[in-house]
Design an enzyme around this catalytic site. Structure first.
Site, PDB file in Angstrom:
ATOM      1  N   GLN A  82      41.659  57.726  42.587  1.00 36.96           N
ATOM      2  CA  GLN A  82      41.073  57.962  41.120  1.00 36.96           C
ATOM      3  C   GLN A  82      39.647  58.557  41.272  1.00 36.96           C
ATOM      4  O   GLN A  82      39.013  59.119  40.444  1.00 36.96           O
ATOM      5  CB  GLN A  82      40.911  56.820  40.425  1.00 36.96           C
ATOM      6  CG  GLN A  82      39.947  55.694  40.713  1.00 36.96           C
ATOM      7  CD  GLN A  82      39.882  54.511  39.869  1.00 36.96           C
ATOM      8  OE1 GLN A  82      40.869  53.776  39.755  1.00 36.96           O
ATOM      9  NE2 GLN A  82      38.986  54.164  38.940  1.00 36.96           N
ATOM     10  N   HIS A 119      40.262  46.076  35.393  1.00 36.51           N
ATOM     11  CA  HIS A 119      40.833  47.086  36.077  1.00 36.51           C
ATOM     12  C   HIS A 119      42.393  47.196  35.879  1.00 36.51           C
ATOM     13  O   HIS A 119      42.850  46.015  36.039  1.00 36.51           O
ATOM     14  CB  HIS A 119      40.326  46.749  37.735  1.00 36.51           C
ATOM     15  CG  HIS A 119      40.866  47.795  38.526  1.00 36.51           C
ATOM     16  ND1 HIS A 119      40.697  49.162  38.305  1.00 36.51           N
ATOM     17  CD2 HIS A 119      41.501  47.743  39.600  1.00 36.51           C
ATOM     18  CE1 HIS A 119      41.034  49.812  39.444  1.00 36.51           C
ATOM     19  NE2 HIS A 119      41.480  48.883  40.067  1.00 36.51           N
ATOM     20  N   CYS A 150      41.880  54.054  35.965  1.00 40.11           N
ATOM     21  CA  CYS A 150      42.607  53.392  36.460  1.00 40.11           C
ATOM     22  C   CYS A 150      43.958  53.071  35.841  1.00 40.11           C
ATOM     23  O   CYS A 150      44.848  53.011  36.094  1.00 40.11           O
ATOM     24  CB  CYS A 150      42.047  52.005  36.971  1.00 40.11           C
ATOM     25  SG  CYS A 150      41.009  51.280  35.763  1.00 40.11           S
TER      26      CYS A 150
END
Lengths: 214, 78
Positions: free
Chosen positions: A19, A162, A25
């Site tokens: 990324q 995340h 993400c």
């Protein structure tokens, strides 16, 4: 349930992506789940466009962050067809949403589901096997320095930050663990993967689980 | 070497070594070799807050519902 299950064995998991400095993400995780669900249905495995999700999922913030469920909701509500990654390449920054003619090839989803499996990781295993890789939101603060091995300590739940993709598990050894694909490139962790102990909701891995229905 | 940015990055790198020592202490005290290990990687010269603000940007929304599953007595029994 089998003691070991890994969707990579069925060739339905795409390569580890990077990324870069873009905080998307959530888009990588969702696109990974859609790619696998599509391949599990018997289609030729395809890399789909993450940039399309970054630019077009209007409920999310592109490289400034977002939610896996928002992205799945957008995919389902709008019946957007995700195009091939080469058609709409990743730029590691936000851009304007590109629209494609209806005739353009793309992959859409039929629905999605979202679960809290925090007290029931066995149920999560069943869903992994029945539906394909799972998009999850974890607390990854301690992952900055991770090199490999099974995370068992100092990774709390309750602070999700995340999104990653659970693609399998292994209960054959002393420590059962989830096999998780990250989106920080192959130089990070175990060639881009991280292993998390099962059964104790380490890193909050079972708290925010979602997946597309194909 | 010698530039201000080098010094700043070097200090961050030294801090990361301290973190690794702490994080790896769990693995050294563990009886299994499967424990996670920590060390130098591409994020070692990043301050923790910059790592968090750059890479950790996914969050579940408050209004989003995640169906809560309950451990069934059957699965407990088995």
């Amino acid at each position: 349930l089998p003691l070991r299950f890994d969707w990579r064995d069925k060739n339905v998991v795409m390569r580890v992506k990077n990324q870069m400095n873009c905080g998307a993400c959530w888009a990588f995780s969702v696109v990974g789940a859609v790619e696998s669900a599509y391949a599990i249905k018997g289609h030729q495995p395809l890399e789909l466009s993450v940039q399309q999700v970054i630019d077009c999922s209007y409920m999310d913030g592109g490289c400034n962050g977002g939610s896996t469920v928002s992205a799945l909701k957008w995919l389902n509500q709008t019946q957007t067809k995700l195009v091939h990654a080469s058609e709409y390449a990743f730029k590691a920054k936000d851009g304007f949403c590109h629209y494609f003619p209806c005739t353009e090839f793309g992959v859409s989803i039929k629905g999605y589901e979202a679960y809290d499996f925090s007290y029931c990781e066995e149920e999560m295993m069943k869903n992994l096997i029945n539906f394909g890789p799972l998009a999850v939101i974890v607390d990854a603060v301690s992952w900055q320095d991770y090199l490999g091995g099974v995370i068992q300590h100092h990774c709390s739940s309750g602070h999700p930050n995340h999104a990653v993709l659970v693609i399998g598990y292994d209960k054959t050894g002393d420590i059962p663990y989830w096999i998780v694909q990250n989106s920080w490139g192959t130089l990070w962790g175990a060639e881009g993967y991280v292993f998390i102990k099962m059964g104790e909701n380490i890193c909050g891995i079972a708290d925010f689980v979602s997946f597309p229905l194909m | 070497p010698g530039s201000q940015i080098f010094q700043e990055k070097y200090q961050l790198y030294l801090k990361s070594l301290e973190r690794h020592k702490y994080l790896n202490s769990f693995a050294y005290s563990s009886s299994t070799s499967m424990d996670a290990h920590y060390g130098i990687n591409q994020f070692s010269d990043l301050p923790v807050d910059e790592f968090i603000s750059t890479y950790l940007k996914s969050y579940p929304r408050r209004y989003q519902t995640y169906v809560k599953t309950i451990k069934s007595s059957t699965s407990e029994g088995s």
